[in-house]
Design a protein around this motif. Structure first.
Motif, short mmCIF file in Angstrom:
data_model
loop_
_atom_site.label_atom_id
_atom_site.label_comp_id
_atom_site.label_asym_id
_atom_site.label_seq_id
_atom_site.Cartn_x
_atom_site.Cartn_y
_atom_site.Cartn_z
N ASP A 137 0.88 -1.11 0.10
CA ASP A 137 0.00 0.01 0.01
C ASP A 137 0.83 1.21 -0.09
O ASP A 137 0.51 2.28 0.21
N HIS A 157 -2.41 6.98 -7.36
CA HIS A 157 -3.42 7.80 -6.94
C HIS A 157 -3.73 7.26 -5.20
O HIS A 157 -3.80 8.13 -4.47
N PHE A 158 -3.61 6.02 -5.07
CA PHE A 158 -3.69 5.75 -3.65
C PHE A 158 -3.10 4.18 -3.59
O PHE A 158 -3.10 3.56 -4.79
N ALA A 159 -2.87 3.56 -2.59
CA ALA A 159 -2.34 2.32 -2.22
C ALA A 159 -0.99 1.87 -3.03
O ALA A 159 -0.20 2.99 -3.50
N SER A 178 -2.81 -1.06 -7.35
CA SER A 178 -4.17 -1.39 -6.83
C SER A 178 -5.35 -0.23 -7.29
O SER A 178 -6.44 -0.74 -7.31
N THR A 180 -5.64 0.45 -9.96
CA THR A 180 -6.00 0.03 -11.32
C THR A 180 -5.30 0.39 -12.58
O THR A 180 -5.62 0.15 -13.83
N ASP A 197 -4.82 3.50 -18.08
CA ASP A 197 -5.77 3.48 -17.06
C ASP A 197 -7.25 3.28 -17.46
O ASP A 197 -8.28 3.60 -17.10
N GLU A 198 -7.42 2.22 -18.22
CA GLU A 198 -8.87 1.78 -18.79
C GLU A 198 -9.15 0.55 -18.10
O GLU A 198 -10.33 -0.25 -18.66
N LEU A 199 -8.47 0.07 -17.30
CA LEU A 199 -8.88 -1.20 -16.22
C LEU A 199 -9.81 -0.74 -15.32
O LEU A 199 -9.65 0.50 -14.64
N ASP A 200 -11.03 -1.34 -14.89
CA ASP A 200 -11.71 -0.96 -13.82
C ASP A 200 -11.20 -1.73 -12.53
O ASP A 200 -11.68 -1.02 -11.48
N LEU A 201 -10.65 -3.27 -12.64
CA LEU A 201 -10.32 -3.65 -11.47
C LEU A 201 -8.75 -3.84 -11.76
O LEU A 201 -8.17 -3.43 -12.65
N GLU A 202 -8.34 -4.10 -10.59
CA GLU A 202 -6.64 -4.13 -10.52
C GLU A 202 -6.19 -5.17 -11.23
O GLU A 202 -6.49 -6.36 -11.59
N ALA A 220 -8.22 -8.69 -12.72
CA ALA A 220 -9.45 -9.03 -12.18
C ALA A 220 -10.31 -8.64 -13.30
O ALA A 220 -11.41 -9.32 -13.09
N LYS A 222 -10.26 -9.85 -16.07
CA LYS A 222 -10.46 -11.08 -16.92
C LYS A 222 -10.08 -11.12 -18.28
O LYS A 222 -10.51 -11.62 -19.11
#
Lengths: 318, 209
Positions: A137, A157-159, A178, A180, A197-202, A220, A222
Motif C-alpha cells: 500500500d 493515486h492511492f495504495a 491497486s 487499477t 488507465d482503462e482497467l476497472d479492477l486491479e 481481475a 479477466k
C-alpha cells in the motif's frame, strides 16, 4: 501475498492436447522441505525455492541439482526475483528488508532496509543494478543496488503496486497498481514514460516481450491487454475470459502469452492455463487447475510450477 | 481583542461557567483541557486495500436489494480531519463480499461511492459480509479521499464476527490482517426475530497532507 495465493498450484490436470501450443513435462525436483516461494532464472539456468524450514535452496538447470542452501534466519520471504542472467536473486520480506544474493557463491551480496512495512513484490533489472520494490500500500521505490541509494519513489493515486517488471533491455520499469493503473517509467531515473488507465479492477500480472516493445497486463478484469510501453496505447486485447488472470508470461517467440486464471470466489483455486497468440487472437487451453509461478517464463519456453505435494515441476510450452 | 482558548477557559472559571473540583490547580487543569482539544482526533488506522477494488462504483447508499439474503446492516459515521473538523467534501468508497463471501467483479453489487452530507455524515445500507477462503474475518473495504488530506485505505471489522468468539481483545490476532483493535466496531442489533437488523458506527479521520 496475493500473488503467492493465486500462484499456488492445486493438482495437476493436463487438458487434452490442443492445436497450437501444448505443455510437456521436463522434470521434477523434490525439495527437502515444503516450498513457499519459487523463482526461475530468466536464462533458464537456475531455480530458487524458499522452504518452510527458512532456507533458500538453489538448483542448477538442466541437471536439477541442488547447488546452494542459504539460511535465511528470521527473514519471512514475500517474493523472489532473479536478474536476467541469474547471477543475482532478490528476496523481499515481511519486515520491509530486501536481500540480494550472489547465486553462484550462495552468499548475501547486499541488504537494503527499504520499507517501513511488508514488501509485497520485488524486481531486479536485467543486469542486477536496479531494484524495484513494492511495499504494501505504499509507492514503489527504485534503488541503485551497488550504491544502496533510493533513486525515486513512484506514487499512484492511492495504495501500492500489485506487480513489477523491468523490460529485458533494462530501459523500462512497469508497475501495475491497486488503483487499477499501469505505469511505465524510465528504469534509470524513475521518470514517468507512459500510463494506461482503462482497467476497472486491479491488474495482477504483467510481462514484457523479449524485444521490450510490448507489455502485456491482465488481472481481475479477466482481460489481457497488450500495450506499447512507450505510449501506453493498446496494441491487442483478448476478450473477457471466464475467470480473473493471476499470472502471465510471454514466450520467446514474442507473440504467445501464457496466462493462468483463478477462481474469484476462492483465490487458492486455479482454473485454466491458457495461451493467447497476440498476432492471430487464437486462444488455447493448455491445462486446467494449474498455474505456474516463479517469475514467468525462462529461456523463452520453460514454466515452473509447485504443487501441494511439495514437488517442483518444470514444463516446456511447445 | 481575540481571546485564546486558555483565556476563555479562565474567564469561564472566573464567571462560574466552569467549576474545578480537584486538588490540582485550576490553571494546570485548564492547560490540560486546552491541550486535549489541540490534540484533535487520532487518524483512523490504515489497513491494506485487499482484493477487487473497482473504479466507477455507483453513488447509491442502498446496496442491498429487496429480498437479498443476509443480515441487513446499516453503517453510519462522519468523516473528520485530525483537527476535529468535519470534511463535507470527502468521498467514501466501500466494497465488500456478499453474505456468502463472494465479491461481484462483473458488476457493482455491494460497491458504492457514498455521498457525504453537509455535516460530513455518510450512511450505507448493506448486508453483513460473509467469510471467504483465504481471509479470516468479515470486513468492508474503505477508500476515503478529501481535498488536502492523505487518502485513507482501511477496513471495518465487526465485534460479533464468530472468529473473535465474543472477545476481540483476546482473539484479534486470529486474522493477521487485523492490526488495530480500533477497526473492530461494536454491533447494535434491533428489530424483532422476524426482522432483525444490525447497526454499526464507524468514524473516519483523515490526516492532512
Amino acid at each position: 501475498v496475493r500473488r503467492a495465493t493465486v500462484g499456488a498450484l492445486l493438482g495437476l490436470c493436463i487438458g487434452a492436447p490442443a492445436a497450437g501450443q501444448s505443455l510437456s513435462t521436463v522434470g521434477k525436483i523434490v525439495p527437502e522441505a515444503d516450498v513457499r516461494f519459487t523463482a526461475i532464472a530468466p536464462n533458464g539456468g537456475q531455480i530458487a525455492g524458499v522452504c518452510r524450514d527458512r532456507k533458500l535452496r538453489l538448483w542448477a538447470l538442466p541437471a536439477k541439482r541442488l547447488v546452494q542452501t542459504i539460511d535465511l534466519g528470521d527473514m519471512r520471504v514475500t517474493s523472489l526475483a532473479y536478474s536476467r542472467n541469474g547471477a543475482r536473486l532478490a528476496a523481499s520480506g515481511f519486515d520491509g528488508a530486501v536481500r540480494v544474493f550472489d547465486t553462484a557463491r550462495g552468499v548475501l551480496a547486499s541488504e537494503l532496509p527499504v520499507a517501513p512495512r511488508r514488501v509485497d513484490f520485488v524486481a531486479l533489472s536485467p543486469d542486477g543494478g536496479r531494484l524495484a520494490i513494492a511495499p504494501a500500500d505504499l509507492p514503489v521505490q527504485l534503488w541503485d543496488v551497488a550504491q544502496r541509494t533510493q533513486i525515486a519513489e513512484l506514487p499512484t493515486h492511492f495504495a501500492g503496486a500489485t506487480g513489477l517488471a523491468f523490460s529485458p533491455d533494462g530501459l523500462l520499469l512497469a508497475t501495475i497498481n491497486s488503483d487499477t493503473t499501469v505505469h511505465v517509467y524510465d528504469a534509470a531515473s524513475g521518470r514517468p514514460r507512459a500510463a494506461f488507465d482503462e482497467l476497472d479492477l486491479e491488474p495482477l500480472a504483467l510481462d514484457f516481450a523479449p524485444d521490450s516493445k510490448t507489455l502485456v497486463v491482465g488481472g481481475a478484469d479477466k482481460v489481457l491487454v497488450a500495450l506499447d510501453p512507450q505510449t501506453g496505447s493498446v496494441r491487442h486485447r483478448l476478450a473477457r475470459q471466464p475467470d480473473p488472470i493471476g499470472g502471465l508470461a510471454i514466450l520467446g517467440d514474442g507473440k504467445t502469452v501464457v496466462a493462468t486464471c483463478f477462481n474469484a470466489d476462492d483465490m487458492n483455486q486455479s482454473r485454466a492455463l491458457l495461451t493467447w497468440n497476440m498476432a492471430t487472437g487464437a486462444v488455447t487451453t493448455l491445462a486446467t487447475g494449474k498455474s505456474f509461478n516463479g517469475g514467468g517464463v525462462a529461456a523463452g519456453r520453460l514454466l515452473l510450477t509447485s504443487a501441494g505435494d511439495g514437488v517442483l515441476e518444470l514444463w516446456e510450452v511447445r | 481583542m481575540t481571546l485564546t482558548r486558555r483565556d476563555l477557559l479562565e474567564k469561564c472559571v472566573a464567571l462560574g461557567g466552569v467549576s474545578v473540583l480537584s486538588a490540582v490547580s485550576p490553571s494546570l487543569l485548564l492547560e490540560a483541557w486546552a491541550e486535549q482539544e489541540r490534540a484533535g482526533r487520532q487518524p483512523t488506522p490504515a489497513n491494506e486495500i485487499g482484493p477487487f477494488y473497482k473504479r466507477r462504483a455507483p453513488g447509491s447508499t442502498m446496496l442491498r436489494s429487496e429480498g437479498d439474503p443476509g443480515l441487513p446492516l446499516s453503517v453510519t459515521g462522519q468523516v473528520w480531519s485530525a483537527r476535529g473538523q468535519g470534511l463535507p467534501e470527502a468521498v467514501v468508497e466501500v466494497w465488500q463480499a456478499d453474505h456468502l463471501g463472494r465479491y461481484d467483479i462483473d458488476g457493482y453489487r455491494y460497491r458504492a461511492r457514498l455521498p457525504v452530507d453537509g455535516t460530513a455524515k455518510y450512511t450505507v445500507e448493506t448486508v453483513m459480509p460473509g467469510h471467504y477462503p483465504g481471509r479470516v474475518c468479515q470486513h468492508i473495504h474503505y477508500l476515503v479521499t478529501a481535498p488536502g488530506h492523505r487518502p485513507l485505505i482501511t477496513q471495518l471489522y465487526f465485534a460479533t464476527d464468530p472468529v473473535f468468539e465474543g472477545d476481540p481483545d483476546r482473539n484479534l490476532a486470529r486474522d493477521p490482517l487485523v492490526q488495530s483493535r480500533e477497526l473492530v466496531r461494536p454491533v447494535v442489533l434491533s428489530g424483532d426475530p422476524k426482522s432483525i437488523r444490525a447497526q454499526v458506527q464507524f468514524e473516519l479521520v483523515l490526516e492532512a497532507l
